[in-house]
Design a protein around this motif. Structure first.
Motif, PDB file in Angstrom:
ATOM      1  N   ILE A   1     -23.766 -27.148 -43.118  1.00 19.73           N
ATOM      2  CA  ILE A   1     -23.956 -27.907 -41.859  1.00 19.73           C
ATOM      3  C   ILE A   1     -23.013 -27.375 -40.748  1.00 19.73           C
ATOM      4  CG2 ILE A   1     -24.123 -30.284 -40.491  1.00 19.73           C
ATOM      5  CD1 ILE A   1     -24.987 -31.619 -43.098  1.00 19.73           C
ATOM      6  N   GLY A   2     -23.614 -26.905 -39.446  1.00 18.61           N
ATOM      7  CA  GLY A   2     -22.657 -26.386 -38.372  1.00 18.61           C
ATOM      8  C   GLY A   2     -22.620 -24.899 -38.348  1.00 18.61           C
ATOM      9  N   ALA A   3     -23.244 -24.550 -37.294  1.00 17.75           N
ATOM     10  CA  ALA A   3     -23.499 -22.895 -36.834  1.00 17.75           C
ATOM     11  C   ALA A   3     -22.601 -22.455 -35.810  1.00 17.75           C
ATOM     12  CB  ALA A   3     -24.785 -22.866 -36.634  1.00 17.75           C
ATOM     13  N   GLY A   4     -21.377 -22.668 -35.807  1.00 13.12           N
ATOM     14  CA  GLY A   4     -20.421 -22.313 -34.824  1.00 13.12           C
ATOM     15  C   GLY A   4     -19.764 -21.168 -35.283  1.00 13.12           C
ATOM     16  N   GLY A   5     -18.492 -20.954 -34.819  1.00 15.91           N
ATOM     17  CA  GLY A   5     -17.703 -19.805 -35.333  1.00 15.91           C
ATOM     18  C   GLY A   5     -17.299 -19.829 -36.660  1.00 15.91           C
TER      19      GLY A   5
ATOM     20  N   ILE B   1     -29.565 -20.429 -49.815  1.00 16.21           N
ATOM     21  CA  ILE B   1     -28.500 -21.166 -48.958  1.00 16.21           C
ATOM     22  C   ILE B   1     -29.373 -21.800 -47.651  1.00 16.21           C
ATOM     23  CG2 ILE B   1     -26.813 -20.475 -47.119  1.00 16.21           C
ATOM     24  CD1 ILE B   1     -26.643 -17.900 -49.101  1.00 16.21           C
ATOM     25  N   THR B   2     -29.047 -23.142 -47.185  1.00 15.79           N
ATOM     26  CA  THR B   2     -29.641 -23.514 -45.974  1.00 15.79           C
ATOM     27  C   THR B   2     -28.697 -23.858 -45.126  1.00 15.79           C
ATOM     28  OG1 THR B   2     -31.339 -24.528 -47.442  1.00 15.79           O
ATOM     29  CG2 THR B   2     -31.163 -25.456 -45.324  1.00 15.79           C
ATOM     30  N   LEU B   3     -28.992 -23.418 -43.681  1.00 15.38           N
ATOM     31  CA  LEU B   3     -28.324 -23.870 -42.605  1.00 15.38           C
ATOM     32  C   LEU B   3     -28.704 -24.688 -41.903  1.00 15.38           C
ATOM     33  CD1 LEU B   3     -25.447 -23.024 -40.814  1.00 15.38           C
ATOM     34  CD2 LEU B   3     -26.737 -21.255 -39.705  1.00 15.38           C
ATOM     35  N   ALA B   4     -27.970 -25.998 -41.254  1.00 18.33           N
ATOM     36  CA  ALA B   4     -28.482 -27.010 -40.773  1.00 18.33           C
ATOM     37  C   ALA B   4     -27.374 -27.187 -39.316  1.00 18.33           C
ATOM     38  CB  ALA B   4     -29.151 -28.095 -41.198  1.00 18.33           C
ATOM     39  N   SER B   5     -27.894 -27.551 -38.321  1.00 15.24           N
ATOM     40  CA  SER B   5     -26.734 -27.376 -37.153  1.00 15.24           C
ATOM     41  C   SER B   5     -27.683 -28.336 -35.920  1.00 15.24           C
ATOM     42  CB  SER B   5     -26.328 -26.160 -36.636  1.00 15.24           C
ATOM     43  OG  SER B   5     -25.167 -26.752 -35.936  1.00 15.24           O
ATOM     44  N   ARG B   6     -26.962 -28.753 -35.124  1.00 14.13           N
ATOM     45  CA  ARG B   6     -27.573 -29.458 -33.704  1.00 14.13           C
ATOM     46  C   ARG B   6     -28.528 -28.826 -33.001  1.00 14.13           C
ATOM     47  NH1 ARG B   6     -22.760 -32.087 -30.628  1.00 14.13           N
ATOM     48  NH2 ARG B   6     -22.233 -29.720 -30.170  1.00 14.13           N
TER      49      ARG B   6
ATOM     50  N   LEU C   1     -30.844 -25.740 -32.952  1.00 12.67           N
ATOM     51  CA  LEU C   1     -31.572 -24.843 -33.989  1.00 12.67           C
ATOM     52  C   LEU C   1     -31.403 -23.135 -33.575  1.00 12.67           C
ATOM     53  CD1 LEU C   1     -33.294 -25.025 -36.381  1.00 12.67           C
ATOM     54  CD2 LEU C   1     -35.368 -24.885 -35.053  1.00 12.67           C
ATOM     55  N   SER C   2     -31.436 -22.814 -32.384  1.00 11.75           N
ATOM     56  CA  SER C   2     -31.349 -21.623 -32.033  1.00 11.75           C
ATOM     57  C   SER C   2     -30.165 -20.762 -32.667  1.00 11.75           C
ATOM     58  CB  SER C   2     -31.465 -21.227 -30.279  1.00 11.75           C
ATOM     59  OG  SER C   2     -30.229 -22.008 -30.030  1.00 11.75           O
ATOM     60  N   ARG C   3     -29.217 -21.336 -32.769  1.00 11.88           N
ATOM     61  CA  ARG C   3     -27.877 -20.724 -33.225  1.00 11.88           C
ATOM     62  C   ARG C   3     -28.194 -20.561 -34.758  1.00 11.88           C
ATOM     63  NH1 ARG C   3     -22.139 -22.926 -31.324  1.00 11.88           N
ATOM     64  NH2 ARG C   3     -21.786 -21.581 -29.697  1.00 11.88           N
ATOM     65  N   CYS C   4     -29.115 -21.173 -35.496  1.00  5.69           N
ATOM     66  CA  CYS C   4     -29.326 -21.071 -36.916  1.00  5.69           C
ATOM     67  C   CYS C   4     -30.290 -19.930 -37.039  1.00  5.69           C
ATOM     68  CB  CYS C   4     -30.078 -22.541 -37.391  1.00  5.69           C
ATOM     69  SG  CYS C   4     -28.968 -23.755 -37.415  1.00  5.69           S
ATOM     70  N   GLU C   5     -31.224 -19.985 -35.957  1.00  4.61           N
ATOM     71  CA  GLU C   5     -32.302 -18.810 -35.984  1.00  4.61           C
ATOM     72  C   GLU C   5     -31.412 -17.515 -35.820  1.00  4.61           C
ATOM     73  OE1 GLU C   5     -36.203 -21.148 -34.210  1.00  4.61           O
ATOM     74  OE2 GLU C   5     -34.666 -20.475 -32.708  1.00  4.61           O
ATOM     75  N   GLN C   6     -30.662 -17.546 -34.887  1.00  5.26           N
ATOM     76  CA  GLN C   6     -29.912 -16.253 -34.651  1.00  5.26           C
ATOM     77  C   GLN C   6     -29.334 -15.729 -35.908  1.00  5.26           C
ATOM     78  OE1 GLN C   6     -29.191 -14.083 -32.373  1.00  5.26           O
ATOM     79  NE2 GLN C   6     -27.618 -12.986 -33.371  1.00  5.26           N
ATOM     80  N   LEU C   7     -28.651 -16.719 -36.616  1.00  4.99           N
ATOM     81  CA  LEU C   7     -27.981 -16.252 -37.914  1.00  4.99           C
ATOM     82  C   LEU C   7     -28.796 -15.816 -39.022  1.00  4.99           C
ATOM     83  CD1 LEU C   7     -24.815 -18.676 -37.931  1.00  4.99           C
ATOM     84  CD2 LEU C   7     -24.785 -16.274 -38.298  1.00  4.99           C
ATOM     85  N   GLN C   8     -30.056 -16.528 -39.091  1.00  2.00           N
ATOM     86  CA  GLN C   8     -31.064 -16.277 -39.921  1.00  2.00           C
ATOM     87  C   GLN C   8     -31.777 -14.854 -39.863  1.00  2.00           C
ATOM     88  OE1 GLN C   8     -35.162 -18.203 -39.513  1.00  2.00           O
ATOM     89  NE2 GLN C   8     -34.863 -18.851 -41.652  1.00  2.00           N
TER      90      GLN C   8
ATOM     91  N   ILE D   1     -31.507 -16.823 -45.474  1.00  2.18           N
ATOM     92  CA  ILE D   1     -31.273 -18.404 -45.545  1.00  2.18           C
ATOM     93  C   ILE D   1     -32.516 -18.860 -44.932  1.00  2.18           C
ATOM     94  CG2 ILE D   1     -28.864 -18.114 -45.466  1.00  2.18           C
ATOM     95  CD1 ILE D   1     -28.942 -18.631 -42.439  1.00  2.18           C
ATOM     96  N   ASP D   2     -32.435 -20.337 -45.451  1.00  2.00           N
ATOM     97  CA  ASP D   2     -33.280 -21.265 -44.557  1.00  2.00           C
ATOM     98  C   ASP D   2     -32.748 -22.026 -43.405  1.00  2.00           C
ATOM     99  OD1 ASP D   2     -35.544 -20.693 -46.456  1.00  2.00           O
ATOM    100  OD2 ASP D   2     -34.787 -22.270 -47.849  1.00  2.00           O
ATOM    101  N   ILE D   3     -33.288 -22.824 -42.646  1.00  6.57           N
ATOM    102  CA  ILE D   3     -32.563 -23.449 -41.435  1.00  6.57           C
ATOM    103  C   ILE D   3     -33.259 -24.543 -41.214  1.00  6.57           C
ATOM    104  CG2 ILE D   3     -31.589 -21.140 -40.410  1.00  6.57           C
ATOM    105  CD1 ILE D   3     -34.061 -21.334 -38.329  1.00  6.57           C
TER     106      ILE D   3
END
Ligand SMILES: NC(=O)c1ccc[n+]([C@@H]2O[C@H](COP(=O)([O-])OP(=O)(O)OC[C@H]3O[C@@H](n4cnc5c(N)ncnc54)[C@H](OP(=O)(O)O)[C@@H]3O)[C@@H](O)[C@H]2O)c1
Length: 394
Positions: A8-12, A31-36, A38-45, A52-54
């Protein structure tokens, strides 16, 4: 079956955890990434080729977290959001019976003070539920705690004095910016200093005590005494301790900017009214400063974080220095984040790896130095944060 990790958290720092977890996909499986946002998660995906799932989540909301955890069914949750979310995420893990890990001590948004009390209060409940919580699995706290445990195990019978020394000699070229979340960073730096000696905490004015330390591969730097959270648990777990202090380096320009901002009230965390709008000055400042996640590309230089311990071994006095040097540009090349995020994200992944592999696994809520440090130290050497150790003259 519960499998994999929910980050949880898609910052630095979240960015580094994702990259390192993907590098260790054999261990983590899913691996699942969730954050406030979504676009930051999409970028990392995208960056990790869809491995990873987001999901989107508001980690301040326990019910939302519970729903997400039930849907994802992870083995554990890695809290890489902000210290404000520690308790809601711990609570959601308790309700769903899922293991928990974080990198920073709980802080209330309205009070610039952090302590483990409220997180340690989950110990009994976690034990009853049969789950584990690992607190502070970043660099400091995190690796610094493991360094102390390693020194205690292999180098000393008793450690009397510990100085934790944190140097960031990175240059991002901006007149003023913070290397991680500006709000958390500035609250920490402008707070009163505190260290522990002869069984009690001693308070100093902010940055009132200065020393110069010669950091290997960097050189001599002004280092200021600050309070830092790992000391709260280390004073409980290191045998024979008489004093523990924490020092961090700051350049003159950073300090001048910070004092000026403080003097004009820009570090205030209470609400003020401007033209009929309610704003928190520190939030305004955060919006004006460069986003730390964009600093990576520009930052050159190295960090050096370590521990100097002095004590007794076989009746003889001894002083040992253990440290890691991390290069900002190399960290960026590998993960797209600078060394401050890198040195936090790698240990978060290692802590999770040891939990998933059942090497560090015990019911209840624990700090890093309460586990056998050897596996963690080996992982540091192979996951990008090699360490050095040397004897110093007494
Ligand atoms: N132990 C150590 O050595 C160490 C060192 C540095 C940092 N840290 C800790 O590491 C953590 C992450 O730091 P960072 O530099 O990565 O911070 P950051 O860049 O500000 O990232 C924080 C992330 O958390 C997300 N977030 C914030 N509130 C949320 C909420 N209510 N619900 C869901 N997501 C939320 C943010 O979402 P948005 O994208 O929407 O803003 C952002 O993606 C912090 O707790 C920090 O204190 C530890």
């Amino acid at each position: 079956m519960r499998e994999g990790v929910l980050i949880i958290g898609a910052g630095g720092v979240g960015r580094v955890v994702v990259h390192k977890a993907v590098q260790n996909i054999d261990t983590f499986k899913k691996i699942t990434l969730a954050s406030r946002t979504l676009s930051r998660c999409e970028q990392l995906q995208k960056e990790v080729d869809g491995k990873i799932d987001i999901a989107q989540v508001d980690a301040d909301n326990v019910n939302e977290l519970v729903e997400l955890i039930k849907k994802v069914e992870p083995f554990m949750v890695l809290n890489i959001a902000l210290p404000y979310q520690d308790l809601t995420i711990m609570e959601a893990c308790l309700r769903t019976g899922v293991h928990y890990l974080d990198t920073a001590n709980y802080e209330h948004p309205d009070t610039a003070k952090f302590e483990y009390k409220l997180q340690w209060a989950y110990d009994e409940k976690y034990k009853q539920k049969g789950i584990m919580g690992l607190l502070g699995s970043g660099f400091d706290p995190g690796v610094t705690n493991v360094f102390c445990a390693y020194l205690q195990k292999h180098y000393f019978d008793e450690i009397h004095y510990i100085d934790i020394l944190d140097c960031n000699a990175g240059d991002h070229g901006y007149p003023f910016a913070t290397n991680f979340n500006p709000e958390i960073n500035l609250r920490e730096v402008s707070a009163k200093g505190r260290y522990w000696e002869d069984g009690e905490w001693k308070e100093t004015e902010p940055l009132a005590i200065k020393m110069v330390w010669d950091y290997p591969q960097i050189g001599k730097k002004d280092s200021y005494l600050m309070y830092h959270e790992e000391m709260e648990s280390l004073v409980k777990h290191i045998k024979g301790l008489k004093r523990i202090r924490f020092f961090m380096t700051f350049g003159e320009s950073y300090l001048t900017h910070m004092r000026c901002l403080e003097n004009v009230g820009m570090l205030r965390i209470d609400e003020i009214e401007v033209d009929g709008c309610k704003v928190v000055p520190l939030h305004v400042l955060k919006a004006l400063l460069p986003d730390p996640s964009t600093l990576g590309e520009r930052t050159k230089g190295k960090t050096n974080i370590g521990v100097v311990a002095e004590g007794l071994k076989d009746g003889k006095k001894r002083k040992v220095y253990i440290y890691n040097v991390c290069d900002h540009q190399e960290a960026f090349k590998e993960t797209g984040a600078q060394a401050v995020s890198y040195t936090t994200g790698v240990p978060a992944m290692i802590g999770a790896k040891l939990m998933v592999k059942n090497i560090w696994m015990r019911e209840g809520v624990w700090n890093m130095e309460q586990f056998d440090p050897d596996h963690f130290m080996e992982e540091l050497n192979t996951q990008g944060l090699p360490w050095k150790i040397k004897e110093l003259d007494i």
